[in-house]
Write a protein that holds these residues in place. Structure first.
Motif, mmCIF file in Angstrom:
data_model
loop_
_atom_site.group_PDB
_atom_site.id
_atom_site.type_symbol
_atom_site.label_atom_id
_atom_site.label_comp_id
_atom_site.label_asym_id
_atom_site.label_seq_id
_atom_site.Cartn_x
_atom_site.Cartn_y
_atom_site.Cartn_z
ATOM 1 N N GLY A 643 45.349 32.774 27.980
ATOM 2 C CA GLY A 643 44.270 32.527 28.506
ATOM 3 C C GLY A 643 43.474 31.731 27.144
ATOM 4 O O GLY A 643 42.457 30.710 27.467
ATOM 5 N N TYR A 644 43.416 32.802 26.113
ATOM 6 C CA TYR A 644 42.459 32.177 25.229
ATOM 7 C C TYR A 644 43.530 31.151 24.636
ATOM 8 O O TYR A 644 42.424 30.313 24.610
ATOM 9 C CB TYR A 644 42.272 33.428 23.562
ATOM 10 N N PHE A 645 44.664 31.318 24.356
ATOM 11 C CA PHE A 645 44.936 29.932 23.569
ATOM 12 C C PHE A 645 44.295 28.801 25.214
ATOM 13 O O PHE A 645 43.893 27.736 24.236
ATOM 14 C CB PHE A 645 46.425 30.182 24.040
ATOM 15 N N ARG A 646 44.894 28.941 26.367
ATOM 16 C CA ARG A 646 44.347 27.338 27.315
ATOM 17 C C ARG A 646 42.897 27.229 27.202
ATOM 18 O O ARG A 646 42.386 26.001 26.914
ATOM 19 C CB ARG A 646 44.859 27.651 27.978
ATOM 20 N N ASP A 647 42.380 27.773 26.917
ATOM 21 C CA ASP A 647 41.049 27.505 27.457
ATOM 22 C C ASP A 647 40.174 27.643 26.585
ATOM 23 O O ASP A 647 38.993 27.400 26.346
ATOM 24 C CB ASP A 647 39.666 28.642 28.389
ATOM 25 N N VAL A 648 40.663 28.125 25.851
ATOM 26 C CA VAL A 648 39.434 28.023 23.877
ATOM 27 C C VAL A 648 40.362 26.874 23.161
ATOM 28 O O VAL A 648 39.327 25.959 22.378
ATOM 29 C CB VAL A 648 38.898 29.052 23.358
ATOM 30 N N LEU A 649 41.069 27.907 22.757
ATOM 31 C CA LEU A 649 41.861 27.008 21.490
ATOM 32 C C LEU A 649 42.177 25.477 21.646
ATOM 33 O O LEU A 649 41.758 24.497 20.741
ATOM 34 C CB LEU A 649 43.286 27.368 20.731
ATOM 35 N N LEU A 650 43.372 24.983 22.857
ATOM 36 C CA LEU A 650 43.623 23.873 23.299
ATOM 37 C C LEU A 650 42.524 22.818 23.326
ATOM 38 O O LEU A 650 42.450 21.726 23.357
ATOM 39 C CB LEU A 650 44.240 23.513 24.386
ATOM 40 N N LYS A 651 41.219 23.584 24.491
ATOM 41 C CA LYS A 651 40.008 22.682 24.327
ATOM 42 C C LYS A 651 39.851 22.277 23.063
ATOM 43 O O LYS A 651 38.521 21.350 22.982
ATOM 44 C CB LYS A 651 38.763 23.317 25.106
ATOM 45 N N SER A 789 52.672 28.227 29.110
ATOM 46 C CA SER A 789 52.816 28.837 30.756
ATOM 47 C C SER A 789 53.172 30.167 30.652
ATOM 48 O O SER A 789 53.413 30.191 31.818
ATOM 49 C CB SER A 789 54.665 27.911 30.370
ATOM 50 N N GLN A 790 52.553 31.007 30.081
ATOM 51 C CA GLN A 790 52.402 32.641 30.445
ATOM 52 C C GLN A 790 51.303 32.705 31.989
ATOM 53 O O GLN A 790 50.244 31.716 30.862
ATOM 54 C CB GLN A 790 52.476 33.227 29.048
ATOM 55 N N LYS A 791 51.661 33.592 32.880
ATOM 56 C CA LYS A 791 50.243 33.734 32.858
ATOM 57 C C LYS A 791 49.244 34.835 32.606
ATOM 58 O O LYS A 791 49.784 35.547 32.025
ATOM 59 C CB LYS A 791 50.749 34.266 34.187
ATOM 60 N N ASP A 792 47.794 34.794 33.027
ATOM 61 C CA ASP A 792 46.973 35.660 32.412
ATOM 62 C C ASP A 792 46.898 36.702 32.294
ATOM 63 O O ASP A 792 47.041 37.436 33.593
ATOM 64 C CB ASP A 792 45.593 34.820 32.609
ATOM 65 N N LYS A 793 46.516 37.487 31.475
ATOM 66 C CA LYS A 793 45.423 38.593 31.374
ATOM 67 C C LYS A 793 44.446 38.790 32.731
ATOM 68 O O LYS A 793 44.268 39.744 33.209
ATOM 69 C CB LYS A 793 46.370 39.614 30.945
ATOM 70 N N GLU A 794 43.894 38.661 31.696
ATOM 71 C CA GLU A 794 42.451 38.436 31.615
ATOM 72 C C GLU A 794 42.032 37.327 31.181
ATOM 73 O O GLU A 794 42.623 37.015 29.784
ATOM 74 C CB GLU A 794 41.651 39.757 31.605
ATOM 75 N N ALA A 795 41.439 37.165 31.355
ATOM 76 C CA ALA A 795 40.112 35.648 30.246
ATOM 77 C C ALA A 795 39.101 35.673 29.600
ATOM 78 O O ALA A 795 39.336 37.188 29.517
ATOM 79 C CB ALA A 795 39.458 34.694 32.170
#
Length: 806
Positions: A643-651, A789-795
């Motif tokens: 989630g950190y990768f998708r929501d923070v790093l990639l943005k 593609s991995q599912k989040d544990k917690e944002a």
């Protein structure tokens, strides 16, 4: 309107129509020799003059009045300032396209028709001439296209030799065409004198800028003399092109041209299949070529330089040895204008002949970037003190022999290794005494470092340190002063002169900070950007040394220095200077100090701050994703790195510029087509050896993707700086399966491609990350795709804010 478009329009106007009256007087067998001179003044720094000798022949006539004719180029010269090329003087032959196309066209008749409808037809045999030239010298496709365009341009010039004939041969008679007004000025026994001006149906700003005057034969209307002037402006000093035509006496002797010699030079410089195999220089073809031509032209200076250029393209040890041996035999004056050969010859001259080396350095100083590259990346290596440990001679010999190196060359390399250190010191001492101020600035810091390495006298070392106190901006930029200041700092510490060493380190920091902040200098010298980036990397190391110096006495101050070391580490791949590699070899430094800073932050109980630092490092080192994930998982249990990768790093990545490109099979490719997939872009060209070496590995990955082994991934290659046909033929010949688009000459600019090959990773949302040359792109693509593609544990609520400041 640009200058070039303006001139093209004027030429088009001048060649608009041709006369019937003159044509009807031509008969089969007529032939004339013309000298055509073109003088271009004002568009270049120096006037450029071209001269062509054309032989016009009437080869047939038809009942409807059509005349068959040919124009054969029999001589060509070009003069620009002190540069002079002539088809009749082999010693002037350049290894460039300036003379290539005229030389290919020599003695090759351009066939055309003079039509009854007052027009000169386009040559009918240009494709045949291009094919014949390509078969003769092995032209690559892009040169075939360029030669075809040149022939069409030459055909347009030939229209000068067929000027308008008046309907009435009477003084004062006037007539108009769409754009021109003509007048018969006088009729003499020697010919009909006519003048013209382009002033009809034209904008006022263009009227009257092009004039022509010419004399026609009274017998058949052929041109005897002609002068045409095309001006860009009304002032006397306005740029202009002057064309002068003169018919030469029938008995004029035209000097013969050695086309065989020049065709051989073209094979060397521009051929493809004749000397290469799979786009690499082929040893068997090369040796056969040299066996035929060396006996004929071996003593010719142009042939020697051309052969050096050819051999320098080779990649095998065998071909390099041929190059090395020929380079040793070649005198410096022959390669004075070739910095690559000067660079390579210097390596040998350093230990063989100091006087020759000094001459070569002075010649190379005309190309300052290449000279600095030789001094800082090559020559300086020979000055380093050799390690005390014994080298594994047997292993070195085994490696040399397995690479195909001859025993003679191996012995030479061992002799060189033995003699280079002492010889380098002698040469450095000579260069330090040269009066050239730029050369002095380039070598003085290196000279001071060398002096420090070879003394144990504390007074002398202190004096050297004080001399580094007066470092000029030029020395800091061109002379690598900061590299040598830090190395002398280490020497001073080894000599227990810690106070002096600390002072020199502080002075180096001041110099480097001032250097980075000198915006006026860097704006004035954008060509030195790599020097700025390299100095910034040295600044990072200097701060790290300051951190090590203060960590025991003041941990807070030390952490500040370490933070500055991390902050001055490359912020993107574009800030990674190639020459920094050599600085790191000398200084035993790192390219990036963020990992060290993050480790210390974590040790201080600040894992969130440490994670931010590591995240920034991922921008320049995407291969460290696993270590960043491991740190995250260890210090933020229950949080989702995916989630950190998708929501923070990639943005935080930059938006990938959109494109719409044509594929090598005429399909269309758009960035939007890959939305939702991980896309690996590869900018390449068949002309690029590292690109060609990498393509089999890229193709292997493409095969795996096509087989479904990497779902959600895609590859798109983009060929640049060549024709679509060239790329298509290469891909087809190698049976590559990856998707292949062709550049529109803009996409590489949008993506700011600085070198080839360049790989760019694009996320499913259209965010981009440029990968460093040599990175394991297959592993990076897989790792980033998997974590995405991995599912989040917690944002995660950790923010990075990596945006670079303007």
């Amino acid at each position: 309107m640009t200058k070039s478009l303006f001139l093209l329009l004027l030429l088009a106007l001048f060649y608009h129509t041709m006369p019937v009256a003159a044509q009807t007087k031509f008969k089969k067998g007529d032939s004339w020799l013309y000298l055509v001179q073109f003088t271009d003044s004002g568009f270049q720094q120096e006037p450029v003059q071209r001269e062509k000798l054309y032989r016009i022949a009437i080869t047939g006539t038809q009942a409807n009045g059509t005349v068959q004719a040919s124009a054969t180029l029999e001589g060509y010269t070009i003069t620009a300032g002190n540069t002079h090329y002539s088809s009749s003087q082999p010693a002037t032959y350049p290894l460039s396209p300036d003379l290539m196309f005229p030389m290919l066209a020599l003695y090759q008749p351009l066939s055309f028709f003079l039509h009854p409808n007052d027009s000169v037809g386009q040559p009918v045999n240009i494709p045949a001439l291009v094919t014949a030239a390509a078969n003769k010298v092995g032209l690559e496709p892009q040169w075939e296209n360029a030669y075809s365009a040149w022939l069409k341009s030459a055909a347009t010039e030939i229209n000068h030799l067929f000027a308008h004939f008046p309907a009435q041969v009477v003084p004062g008679y006037q007539w108009n065409t769409t754009y021109w007004s003509y007048r018969v000025d006088s009729v003499r026994k020697s010919g009909i004198i006519i003048s013209g001006i382009a002033n009809r149906e034209m904008p006022d700003t263009m009227k009257g800028r092009t004039t022509v005057s010419y004399t026609l034969s009274r017998d058949n209307g052929s041109v005897l003399t002609l002068t045409a002037v095309a001006r860009l402006g009304h002032s006397a000093n306005a740029p202009k092109v002057v064309t002068q035509v003169k018919r030469l006496p029938a008995a004029t002797i035209v000097p013969p041209v050695d086309t065989a010699f020049y065709n051989m030079l073209i094979r060397i410089a521009y051929s493809n299949e004749l000397l290469t195999k799979n786009n690499e220089l082929d040893s068997a073809k090369l040796m056969n070529f040299l066996a035929i031509n060396q006996p004929k032209y071996g003593l010719d200076a142009t042939f020697k330089v051309a052969t050096l250029n050819l051999l320098n393209r080779g990649r095998s040890e065998f071909i390099y040895e041929l190059y090395h041996n020929l380079l040793k035999e070649t005198t410096s004056d022959l390669i004075a204008n070739n910095p690559n050969h000067l660079f390579n010859k210097l390596g040998d001259a350093v230990w063989r002949n100091t006087d020759t080396a000094v001459v070569l350095v002075k010649l190379l100083s005309a190309n300052q970037p290449i000279l600095n590259s030789w001094l800082d990346q090559s020559f300086s290596q020979g000055l380093r003190k050799r390690r005390e440990e014994k080298e594994d001679t047997a292993a070195i010999l085994k490696y040399f022999r397995e690479s195909g190196m001859s025993e003679k060359r191996i012995a030479e390399l061992f002799e060189e290794a033995e003699k280079v250190p002492a010889a380098s010191r002698v040469l450095l001492s000579r260069l330090a005494r040269e009066k050239d101020s730029v050369l002095q600035a380039s070598v003085r810091p290196m000279y001071l470092w060398d002096q420090a390495m070879h003394t144990t006298d504390t007074a002398t070392l202190k004096n050297i340190a004080s001399q580094f106190g007066q470092v000029s901006a030029t020395e800091l930029t061109l002379g690598k002063a900061a590299r040598y200041q830090l190395m002398v700092t280490g020497i001073l510490k080894d000599a227990q002169l810690n106070a002096v060493a600390g002072q020199l380190l502080d002075k180096t920091l001041v110099d480097l900070v001032r250097n980075q902040q000198d915006t006026a200098f860097w704006r004035a010298h954008p060509e030195l950007k790599e020097k700025k980036d390299a100095n910034k990397n040295i600044l990072a190391h200097a701060y790290y040394l300051k951190y090590q110096q203060t960590v025991k006495q003041d941990k807070d101050a030390a952490m500040n220095y370490l933070g500055l070391a991390a902050a001055n580490s490359p912020g993107s791949n574009r800030e990674k200077a190639h020459e920094s590699f050599y600085d790191r070899v000398f200084l035993d430094s790192k390219e990036d100090y963020r990992a060290e800073f993050a480790a210390q932050l974590n040790a201080l109980g600040k894992p969130q701050e440490a994670m931010k630092v590591l995240s920034r490092q991922l921008t320049t080192e995407p291969g460290m994703l696993d270590s960043a994930r491991s740190f995250f998982d260890n210090h933020f249990p229950g949080k989702s790195f995916a989630g950190y990768f998708r929501d923070v790093l990639l943005k935080d990545w930059k938006d990938a510029p959109d494109f719409a490109l044509t594929g090598i099979n005429n399909e269309r490719f758009r960035l939007a087509d890959y939305r939702g997939k991980w896309l690996l872009l590869d900018f390449w060209g068949t002309w690029c050896p590292p690109c060609r070496e990498d393509l089999p590995h890229l193709n292997k990955l493409a095969i795996e993707i096509n087989e479904g082994k990497h779902p959600g991934n895609a590859i798109l290659t983009i060929s640049c700086h060549e024709t679509l046909e060239t790329a298509r033929d290469f891909v087809k010949a190698n049976a590559y399966v990856f998707a292949a688009a062709h550049s529109d000459s803009q996409v590489e600019k949008l993506y700011q491609v600085a070198g080839y090959p360049t790989k760019v990773l694009v996320s499913p949302e259209g965010k981009m990350l440029e990968l460093q040359f040599g990175a394991d792109y297959a592993a990076i693509l897989k790792a980033y795709s998997d974590i995405y593609s991995q599912k989040d544990k917690e944002a995660s609520d950790i923010k990075v804010h990596n945006k670079q400041k303007d």
